[in-house]
Design an enzyme around this catalytic site. Sequence first.
Site, PDB file in Angstrom:
ATOM      1  N   LYS A   1       0.542  -1.059  -0.054  1.00  0.00           N
ATOM      2  CA  LYS A   1       0.001  -0.081  -0.149  1.00  0.00           C
ATOM      3  C   LYS A   1       0.822   1.354   0.149  1.00  0.00           C
ATOM      4  O   LYS A   1       1.984   1.109   0.575  1.00  0.00           O
ATOM      5  CB  LYS A   1      -1.013  -0.166   1.294  1.00  0.00           C
ATOM      6  CG  LYS A   1      -1.993   0.945   1.289  1.00  0.00           C
ATOM      7  CD  LYS A   1      -2.797   0.770   2.494  1.00  0.00           C
ATOM      8  CE  LYS A   1      -4.222   1.682   2.566  1.00  0.00           C
ATOM      9  NZ  LYS A   1      -4.964   1.207   3.947  1.00  0.00           N
TER      10      LYS A   1
ATOM     11  N   SER B   1      -9.590   1.274   2.493  1.00  0.00           N
ATOM     12  CA  SER B   1      -8.669   2.125   1.663  1.00  0.00           C
ATOM     13  C   SER B   1      -7.373   1.299   0.975  1.00  0.00           C
ATOM     14  O   SER B   1      -6.422   1.892   0.292  1.00  0.00           O
ATOM     15  CB  SER B   1      -8.019   2.987   2.642  1.00  0.00           C
ATOM     16  OG  SER B   1      -7.421   2.302   3.664  1.00  0.00           O
TER      17      SER B   1
ATOM     18  N   ILE C   1      -8.317   0.016   9.680  1.00  0.00           N
ATOM     19  CA  ILE C   1      -8.671   0.703  11.122  1.00  0.00           C
ATOM     20  C   ILE C   1     -10.320   0.665  11.055  1.00  0.00           C
ATOM     21  O   ILE C   1     -10.630   0.920  12.141  1.00  0.00           O
ATOM     22  CB  ILE C   1      -8.391   2.358  10.797  1.00  0.00           C
ATOM     23  CG1 ILE C   1      -8.552   2.836  12.112  1.00  0.00           C
ATOM     24  CG2 ILE C   1      -9.287   2.991   9.784  1.00  0.00           C
ATOM     25  CD1 ILE C   1      -8.161   4.333  12.306  1.00  0.00           C
TER      26      ILE C   1
ATOM     27  N   GLY D   1     -11.799  -1.938   8.609  1.00  0.00           N
ATOM     28  CA  GLY D   1     -11.973  -3.066   7.432  1.00  0.00           C
ATOM     29  C   GLY D   1     -11.391  -2.585   6.038  1.00  0.00           C
ATOM     30  O   GLY D   1     -11.313  -3.084   5.166  1.00  0.00           O
ATOM     31  N   SER D   2     -10.267  -1.613   6.091  1.00  0.00           N
ATOM     32  CA  SER D   2      -9.485  -1.164   4.907  1.00  0.00           C
ATOM     33  C   SER D   2      -8.845  -2.216   4.443  1.00  0.00           C
ATOM     34  O   SER D   2      -8.476  -2.224   3.134  1.00  0.00           O
ATOM     35  CB  SER D   2      -8.758  -0.117   5.461  1.00  0.00           C
ATOM     36  OG  SER D   2      -9.259   1.107   6.010  1.00  0.00           O
TER      37      SER D   2
END
Length: 608
Positions: A169, A245, A266, A268-269
């Site tokens: 990420k 995200s 945080i 379900g990202s």
Amino acid sequence: MPVLQGVTGISSMDVAQTAGRYAFLYVWRRVWFGTVTAVAGVQAIRYLWNSFQFYRNRRQHRIFGEEAAAARHAVLELLEADGEWTEEDLALLKLDVTQLLEKLRSREITSVQAVRAYLRMALECSAERNINCVSQPVLGALEHAARCDALLEAGQEPGLLHGLPVSLKDNFDIGSMRSHWGVASQCSGAEANVDCLIVQVLKSHGAVPFVKTNIPQTMLSFECSHPVYGMTLNPLDPQRGPGGSSGGEAALMAMGGSLLGMGTDIAGSTRIPAAFCGIVGYKPTMGRISGRGVGTALRGITGVGRTAGMQARDVAGCRLLMEALCCPLMWRLDQSIAPVPFSARRCTLERTLRIGYYAHDGYFTATPAYRRAVDVARQALQARGHEMVPFTPPRVPHAMSLYYSIVGADGGRALCTALENDVLDVSVEYLVKLASRPSWIQRITRPVAALLWPTSGMALCKVYPRRVDQLWALLAERQAYIQEFITEWEHLKLDAVICPSHAMGPPPLGKCASMTCSFSYTMLFNLLDFPAGVVPVSKVETVDELALRDTAQSTSWDQLMAEYSKGSTGLPVAVQCASLPWQDETCLYLMQELETAIAAVPTSPKDD
């Protein structure tokens, strides 16, 4: 003067008073005019300064975006200069993580071959299919892969992840690269001096980070849209998003452009994008993996389980990453991480579990497809000998209230400060407007929203500044809720639970902001700090869409969910697994059991 008084009837006192009044009015008007002029001047200067900063920030976004695009294009051109895809490369991309690792260790495939193939596939998928999931290529990836090959040739024992390409990420620091989560200051800011701790540990095991992937601005949305990199699309349906995200990671993996990836979670990202894209996602217990060197918009936040997470094509990939990261090097570099070894044996040791299950959390009703998926998982696990027990999670609306209250305890000031005079992406406009409301408007809207929209108005009701003593009270309430949840869990003697991974499938592009309450199923385990992961078990069927259309839609959220779910037939549906804190091996074992059980279920024609 007496003559004047006799002629005109005006006394000297009257003249003095009149002159005084005119003098006062004159001075007052000058003061008022001067004050107004000064205030207007200050506001004009502030407006001009803010405008200057906005256009400067927009220019920085554009320049950094052009640089990143040029780097992607240059690397892709270099790789394509080697010629067309070979059968060996295409066969390599079809291997699962266990098979590829075995061939890398036996030197049947070199790390350079593997990284080159995945780097080319990632860049081609992102650019040529317009999915837009890769943000930056890691320019030293091939050189690092060559070093891994040289060490193996020299007789060194291969690492646990020897030669495996790993995507990251974009907020994970890599030395000599910028980590970017959509704030202009990061465009012109200094490059990272060192790798984040997770990358250091992965490299120590022989892994090769090869690309960084797209994220939403501030990473506080499950709409994967970025002011520099643009909107990431869902490769399974380009009219929808991949979630967020960690959406770039999930989209890349769904297209076959990565085998293992790291994200953050945080609310379900990591799990939501994995569910939307049909891959596996996992969030460990907070404190097992270090977040040092991993960027966040909510620096210093406490009270919710914010942690790094992982995505993979199968459960074995997540298990392998956990085994690699929970190691002495991690504990030595960050002594705040609990030195709890990871037991790979407990993830594979066959045993019977007592598993709770629920399809509705009492807060947000999941679509028929996601409720059916829980039933499919229940039957499949039961067929493997596990004991399935109905479970009702206690007071999830209260949990949602606590989550919003803790995360929004600063009234959104951290978010507004980070994005001041910056280009706002569509994914965060709603959050910024919510946080920018004047305090008197907040005081008016909170009770109204609580009365009219008890579910959808949760953010309006709970996001406002709190005193320290109020925050402490919230954290005490959270601890009490965790104990209440565990008490119910222990009363049923559960080892783990399964439930929907989300309330619905991926909404159409640009619509995620209007469905913020649908993440209650993943958010719950961040508030509890339970390890949790998602496993794909089914696909949306025509019967699911028909059932949703016929369901009574009592609220505006139900109507939106029904509207956004139209045309979703064929998209993946995942089930979430969770266990108690520090029982990560139990959660991963359940995920492996579910994956194995679903693979044994015959596929009906309507699922194809």
